[in-house]
Structures are given as structure tokens and as C-alpha cells.
Design a protein around this motif. Sequence first.
Motif, PDB file in Angstrom:
ATOM      1  N   ASP C 305       0.870  -1.180   0.000  1.00 43.42           N
ATOM      2  CA  ASP C 305       0.000   0.000   0.000  1.00 43.42           C
ATOM      3  C   ASP C 305       0.904   1.226   0.000  1.00 43.42           C
ATOM      4  O   ASP C 305       1.719   1.412   0.913  1.00 43.42           O
ATOM      5  N   ILE C 306       0.741   2.081  -1.030  1.00 42.92           N
ATOM      6  CA  ILE C 306       1.686   3.195  -1.203  1.00 42.92           C
ATOM      7  C   ILE C 306       1.689   4.101   0.030  1.00 42.92           C
ATOM      8  O   ILE C 306       2.748   4.592   0.460  1.00 42.92           O
ATOM      9  N   LYS C 307       0.527   4.296   0.641  1.00 43.50           N
ATOM     10  CA  LYS C 307       0.487   5.185   1.798  1.00 43.50           C
ATOM     11  C   LYS C 307       1.148   4.555   3.015  1.00 43.50           C
ATOM     12  O   LYS C 307       1.744   5.243   3.838  1.00 43.50           O
ATOM     13  N   ARG C 308       1.028   3.232   3.125  1.00 47.65           N
ATOM     14  CA  ARG C 308       1.680   2.578   4.265  1.00 47.65           C
ATOM     15  C   ARG C 308       3.192   2.625   4.119  1.00 47.65           C
ATOM     16  O   ARG C 308       3.918   2.753   5.115  1.00 47.65           O
ATOM     17  N   ILE C 309       3.686   2.501   2.866  1.00 45.79           N
ATOM     18  CA  ILE C 309       5.134   2.638   2.661  1.00 45.79           C
ATOM     19  C   ILE C 309       5.579   3.995   3.183  1.00 45.79           C
ATOM     20  O   ILE C 309       6.560   4.122   3.920  1.00 45.79           O
ATOM     21  N   LEU C 310       4.821   5.021   2.793  1.00 43.66           N
ATOM     22  CA  LEU C 310       5.195   6.365   3.206  1.00 43.66           C
ATOM     23  C   LEU C 310       5.054   6.539   4.717  1.00 43.66           C
ATOM     24  O   LEU C 310       5.840   7.256   5.345  1.00 43.66           O
ATOM     25  N   ALA C 311       4.063   5.864   5.301  1.00 41.34           N
ATOM     26  CA  ALA C 311       3.889   5.961   6.752  1.00 41.34           C
ATOM     27  C   ALA C 311       5.099   5.385   7.472  1.00 41.34           C
ATOM     28  O   ALA C 311       5.647   6.000   8.397  1.00 41.34           O
ATOM     29  N   TYR C 312       5.545   4.195   7.020  1.00 40.59           N
ATOM     30  CA  TYR C 312       6.726   3.606   7.662  1.00 40.59           C
ATOM     31  C   TYR C 312       7.951   4.468   7.412  1.00 40.59           C
ATOM     32  O   TYR C 312       8.824   4.604   8.283  1.00 40.59           O
ATOM     33  N   SER C 313       7.992   5.065   6.230  1.00 34.00           N
ATOM     34  CA  SER C 313       9.093   5.972   5.944  1.00 34.00           C
ATOM     35  C   SER C 313       9.075   7.152   6.907  1.00 34.00           C
ATOM     36  O   SER C 313      10.132   7.586   7.402  1.00 34.00           O
ATOM     37  N   THR C 314       7.885   7.663   7.204  1.00 38.22           N
ATOM     38  CA  THR C 314       7.777   8.770   8.155  1.00 38.22           C
ATOM     39  C   THR C 314       8.299   8.360   9.525  1.00 38.22           C
ATOM     40  O   THR C 314       9.085   9.074  10.150  1.00 38.22           O
ATOM     41  N   ILE C 315       7.847   7.169   9.967  1.00 43.77           N
ATOM     42  CA  ILE C 315       8.324   6.686  11.269  1.00 43.77           C
ATOM     43  C   ILE C 315       9.848   6.638  11.271  1.00 43.77           C
ATOM     44  O   ILE C 315      10.519   7.072  12.210  1.00 43.77           O
ATOM     45  N   SER C 316      10.376   6.119  10.180  1.00 42.76           N
ATOM     46  CA  SER C 316      11.819   5.947  10.100  1.00 42.76           C
ATOM     47  C   SER C 316      12.537   7.292  10.115  1.00 42.76           C
ATOM     48  O   SER C 316      13.555   7.469  10.795  1.00 42.76           O
ATOM     49  N   GLN C 317      12.001   8.280   9.362  1.00 41.23           N
ATOM     50  CA  GLN C 317      12.661   9.586   9.326  1.00 41.23           C
ATOM     51  C   GLN C 317      12.571  10.286  10.678  1.00 41.23           C
ATOM     52  O   GLN C 317      13.516  10.955  11.095  1.00 41.23           O
ATOM     53  N   ILE C 318      11.439  10.114  11.364  1.00 36.54           N
ATOM     54  CA  ILE C 318      11.350  10.710  12.700  1.00 36.54           C
ATOM     55  C   ILE C 318      12.320  10.004  13.639  1.00 36.54           C
ATOM     56  O   ILE C 318      12.875  10.603  14.555  1.00 36.54           O
ATOM     57  N   GLY C 319      12.550   8.714  13.357  1.00 33.90           N
ATOM     58  CA  GLY C 319      13.587   7.995  14.095  1.00 33.90           C
ATOM     59  C   GLY C 319      14.932   8.685  13.949  1.00 33.90           C
ATOM     60  O   GLY C 319      15.684   8.832  14.919  1.00 33.90           O
TER      61      GLY C 319
END
Lengths: 102, 170, 628
Positions: C305-319
Amino acid sequence: MATIPVETGFIIAGLLFLLGLIGVLVRRNIIYILLAIEIMLNAAGLAFVVAGAHWEQPDGQVMYFFVLTMAAAEVAVGLSLVLQMYHKFNTLDANLINRMRG
Amino acid sequence: MTAIFYISAAIAVVATFLTITRVNVVHSLLYFICSLLATGVMFFVLGATFVAALVVIINAGAIMVLFVFVIMMLNVGPQSADQERARLRPHVWIGPGLLSLLLLIELVYSLGRYHTGVTSGQTVGPQQVGTALFGPYLLAVELASMLLLAGLLGAYHLGRGVMTFMDRKP
Amino acid sequence: MLSLLWLVPILPLVGFAILAVTAGQLARKAVSVIAVGAVSLSALIAIGITVAYTITAPAGTVYSQTLWQWMRVGNFAPAVALHLDALSMTMMVVVAFVSALIHIYSTGFMADDTGYSRFFAYMNLFVGAMLTLVLADNLLLLYLGWEGVGLCSYLLIGFWYRDPDNVRAALKAFFVTRIGDTAFAIGIFLLFTSLGTLNIPAVLDEISTYAPGSTLPTAAAALLLVGAMAKSAQLPLQTWLPDAMAGPTPVSALIHAATMVTAGVYLIARMHTLFVMAPAVLLAVAIIGAVTQLVASFSALTQYDIKRILAYSTISQIGYMFLALGVGAWAAAIYHFGTHAFFKAALFLGAGVVIKMLDEEHDIFKMGGLRHRYPLTFWAFLFAALTLAAVPPLTITFNSKDLILNQAFLSKGGRGLWILGLIGTFLTAAYTFRMVFVVFFGPAQSRPEKTPARSMVAPFVVLAFLGAIAGIPELLTAIFGSQNLSSFLRSALPGPTRDFPSADGPWLFQLIYVATALAGIAVAYLLYERAPQYTRSVVSTSVGSWLHRWWFADWGFDWLYQKLFVGPYVVLARINRNDVVDLFYKGLALISRVINGLLSSTVNGNVRWYVAAVAGGAVIVVGLVVIL
């Protein structure tokens, strides 16, 4: 005149009172119940008189006078009620007149 | 005189016992009058002469006569005595008897803890009683008169319809 | 200019008030004008304030504006006051600007939606609350904004409330962030009872008199960290963010990528003195950040799911931001926040365009070959992706992540964190370009007819462009030696400055990062563009499929929480279906009824029975008299 222990007088009054109580509890005829109530009232009056005799005061007798007055009024009304009851239900059995059941 | 007191007390108790056990109403009434007269003697012996007279005149006289009148009006026959006998089976005495016995024991026990003394035997005559009645007890006497009036009116009102009923009855 | 500061948070709130009062009665055009106008005006004022601030910084580099006294309870008298310094100003301008662009985008994206007015009311409320959070002068006002954005997040995730799944996702987000909010509130209570004030500069002054590592700073910092973790979706409270993608895409872009989720980063940066006083907590921040970015990157690799990819990416960048905060590189964290807000919002908006054009299609494997059909979208998306993967010189913003890694490497004992971060860089490039290759390259799966509205494409392109060039202020030092963003932020965030011992250091490390990112892109190209069959064969092996399922399910966190918390709770609820506590009251009622039954059976109308009762009572009373 007689000098008796006050406690003895009270016990006699108590005996009479309890006999009256037994009468109320045992008998089902409403006339007997009224009669037994008279017994109890009389016993209570006896206790007053004994106490008054002990203190040599007229108050005991005055109380008996009031008890008597009350008994007279009570008997007058009570017996009228008995007549009404007999008129309405054709019975004198107190057990059968339980319309005040909650 | 003390002996007379005890004798009349015994008479009163026995007569009262008989009052509550008789099956004929008129017999009971007579025993009760007997008991009242014995009480009157006790009063007299105790020195309460005024109430002794009152017991005889009002209680044994007037009130009991009232009972007799009502019994006459109700016209209870021999079948009523049979009915009473049927109701007075031994077991009905147990509960009230026990209750009264308990109360008597408590009464005797609590009275037994005190020794108030003896009655004086002095006569407290009608004059003293009258003075007390119309002195400190005047208000109570007035109230008693109101009570009697209320009883009179109540009896009259309650008894009114019954008379016509009695008339109609053959 | 600075005195107009109060208008920045107020204008969106006014917009919200108008939209809320009219309750959908206004025409769509009027709604658009009010909502977009309010936020755009707010953004313009914010930009004006920024310019004024940078030209002539106020005395002490802090401008504060007290609007009114909120309340007075004994010695406790918090004011509704705004605090403008380099940190809050950077946050404010980024938030306001991105919000304005996303509002414009939303007029296109939500054009056909029935809840048009409701959507913009929530969005305006969100912007107002977020700006309140950022500009707040005391912790109480900050908490008000914090809760306000949480509420808006809940409302907007569940915006399409007719679908139970969306409502479930909204509740999940609300509950999980609630854990953090509770901890945050307790932290505020602790600070207030210990220090007697909630004014942030005063709290920081007071706290710096404590010994480092003593109980109060450690406890307070730990509690605030839990709040920040939940809000910023960091391990182990990250599970709500992927599900939050149930909301409309502009919401995901604004709230769940650019602004709200970085509130935790802002909180830690704002309270940085407190965290410095608690070294153990600061270390925890760094470790949480490093581990989170790695875990989320692995999960992002497996999503379709394209939005879920971006969501995990967000988590990772905030990491990454947490990692920067943890090693004390405050400015680097805020810098990354700013660039991330631009490029991640751009990626979401691009995803929104694609999703909209393909009729709500979220699965990237059903897209494919879209670069010919939507060239502008493709190029903008590509640039945003390049910025995320950090590949110079195609993007100038490459160094925002690299600064963080440099600082991690230079901090004491930060080598391990640096290695984790480097792996994360590789994975970031890999999952980003997996998405790009699958969506825009390869054979076309469908022939979409629609063309995106200009109001949607324009903000998207602007954000992607800004994301790509946002690194300029930071690079200025390297080239011209003038003041860069980091030293500007240092006026509000005094932190350690660590430099490589030799002048070659930065270039060497820069090469490593670029090489890693390029390697990630190359792997993605090989596995998804050149030889997809090889990917399939890897996934079909038992270890591969097991790992795939594990990562796809977010490392089993949801499963674990389901077993640990939700399951037992449901069991308890089932046991308690008839309400254990109620048994007491039901028992009372039963006893009353029994007593009532007993008592009413005594009222039988039989006179002799009453007499017997009186006699019995006499026996008892006289008996008591005798006995006592």
C-alpha cells in the motif's frame, strides 16, 4: 390498711395484664378481644393505684380515673364497630376481617 | 387486711383466667365482673377508696352493661359457643402463652432487682383526689371530657345504620 | 511585524469557528475561500515575521507576546503567551507554509466529497492547534495544542466514518497516543509540583540548577519522552501511524507526515535543557530513534500500500530526528524536520494524485508505468524521492540526514548508532526507489483517463521543489562561510558543536553516505525493475516468506499488543459483561426486595397478628432493658 410490697402489687398487675394479652392473642371473637383489652387496661390501672398508694398521693387514682374514661370511650366506639362489623360481614371472627392487609 | 388483699388478688387472677377461657360470652363477662369486683376490694384495701367505688360503679356497672346490651343485640346463640369451643384447640395457647411467660419472667426479674418498699396503707380519700383532679390535672380532665364526647359521637354515628338492620332482622 | 504574531495561530482558529458555526451551510467556494484564506494569510504573516526576525533579531533573540492571563489559582497563573525564538520560528514557518499548500491541494482532492466543509473545519482547527503548540510559552498551553492536534488527528483519520475500519484506525491512534499524553500530563504535574511554574524558560532555568542525572530531571524527561514517543510514533508506540493512513491523503501529508508527528521532536528540542540534565533518558532517545528507523525501514520494504510505505518511511525519518536529539544535535534534528516536512508532504501529495487518478487504488503493484501518463507528477515525485534517499547533486537537501549521521558518529559511543543509521540510509533508498520503480516504471497496468486538477499538482510540485532546495541555507556555510541554519538555530538550542578532526572528514563521510544511498537505489532497480522474478523467488523461499510476513506485519507489534493488552482486556470485559461492581448494588437491591417482601408479608391485616408483634417487640425491648 394493707401494707404490701410494691413489687408484689406490680406482679399481680403484670399477671392480669398478661392474661389479658393472652386473651387478645388467643381469642378470635372480637367481643372477647375487646373484653381482654378491658382486662389489660384495668391491670394497668391497678399498677397506677399501687404506686399511688405507696407514695400516699392521689395521682395514682387520678390516672386510674383517666384510664377509666378512656376505657369507656373505647368500649363505646369499639362495640359500635362490632355492631357495624356484624352488619357488614355477618361474623365476629377477627381473622376474617383483614381488609387492611398491606 | 393484708390477707384480704392477697385473697382478692388470687380471686382476680383466677377470675380473669376463667374470663379468657370460657366459651360462652356471658359467662366470661360474669367472671370479668367478678375480677373487677376483686380489684375494687384490692383498691379499697390499698386505701384508694375513690377508685374502688369507681370500679364498681363504672367498670363493673356501666361498661359491662354495655357489653351485655351488645351481646343481646347480636343475638349469639348456642352455636356460637360450639364455634368458640372448636376454635380453642390446645395448640393456639402455645404461642401466646410462651410470649407472655417470657414477658412475665422479664418483668419479675426486672422488678426483683429493686426494693421500693411497701404501700403505706394510708387512705387517700376522694377529697384529695378531687382536689388533684380539678387542680393540677384540670387540663387532662378537660381533654378526658373531649374524649368522652368523641366516643359518644363516634358510637352514635357508627351505631346508626345498625339499628335499622337490627329492626329488619326477624 | 513581530507584533502580528498572535494572528498566526488565531486566523486558522477563526476559520474553524466560522466553518463550525455555519455547519456545512456555506457554498463550496465560500468554504474554500475561508479555509484556504485563513491558513494562507497565517502563512504569509509567518513568512513576514520570519523575514523580520532574521533581519533584525529582537533583544535576547526571543520575542514573546502575552495575550492574556489564562487563569489564576493560588500561585499558578499561566498566561496565554507566545514565545518566538529561532526554534519556534522555524517550526512555525514550516508548519504554516506546508499547511497552506496542503489546504490548496485539498480543495482539489476533496472537491467531490460530501463532507467538504467539515473537512476544512477540522483542518483549520488542526493548524490553529499545531501553531499554538509550537508557539506556546508555557507547558500548559503547549499541552492544549498537543491535545488539540491529537483530537484533530482522531477526527480526520476517522473522517470517512461510515467505514468501520477507518473508525477503528482512528480509535487506535487516539488510544495509543493517549498513553503518551497521559505520561506527558504526569510529567507536567511533576514539573509543576517540583518547580512551581510551567513557563518553559523558567522551567529550564530552574532545572539546570539540578545535578545532571538526579531524580527529578530524569523522571520528568522520561515522562515527556513517553509523550513524545507516542505522538511521534516511535518504538514501541509506533503501531498507530500506519493504520492512520485510513484518513484522506492530505491529512496523511499534513498531520501524519509533516507536522503533528514531529511534535514529539519539537517537545524534546524545546525542553532540551531538561534532557541534557538526564543523560540516561537522552541515550534512550538516541537508541529509540536508531532502532525505530531501522525497524520501520524493514517494514516499509515489504508493504504494497503506497500510503503505508510512506507511513513507515515517516516513522523511520522521525527515528532519525530522535537519533539527532539523542546525541544532542538539536539543530540537525530541526533541520531534518524542516526538509522532511517538505519532501514527505510532497511524496504524500504525489501519492494522493496517483491514488485519485486510479480511483482509490492503493496497491503499488496494480499501478506501474505511470511516468508517461503523468510526467509532471513523476518528476516531482522522483525529486522528492531523491531528497528522501539523499542523492546529491540532484537534490541539494542531501545533507540533512548526513548531518545527523555525522553528529552520531562524533558523539561519545555513537559508533553503533552510526552503523544502524547507515543501514537505515541504504534501506531508505531501497524502499523509496522500490516504490518509484514499481509505480512509475515497468509495464502500464491500467490506462487512467483522468487528469489531476491544477490545484492539486501545483502545491505538490512546489513542495517537491522546496524539499529539493531546502538545503541551501545549510550549504551556504560550506560555500560562502555565512551564517547557516544550524548556527541560526543555535541561538535557541545551544548544543555541542562537534567537528571532524581533519578537513577531509566531511567529504569522506559524505562519500560513504552517497555510496550507500546509490547502492540502495541500485538494489531496488535490480530487484524491481530489471529482475522482478528474482524478488519473487527470494520471497518464495521459506526464510524469505517468513521474514516478509514478519516485516509486513510491522514486526508483530500489533500481534503482540493484541495478545498482551487487547486480548486480556476483551477477556476481562467479557467476564465483566454483567458488571462485577454492579453485583454489589444488585445485591443491595435484592436484599431490599427480600426485606420488603418479608415486611409486607407481616402487614397481613390480621389485628391479632399485630398485637402479637407489639408483644414480641415488648419482649425484646424489656429484654434489652433487663440485660443491659
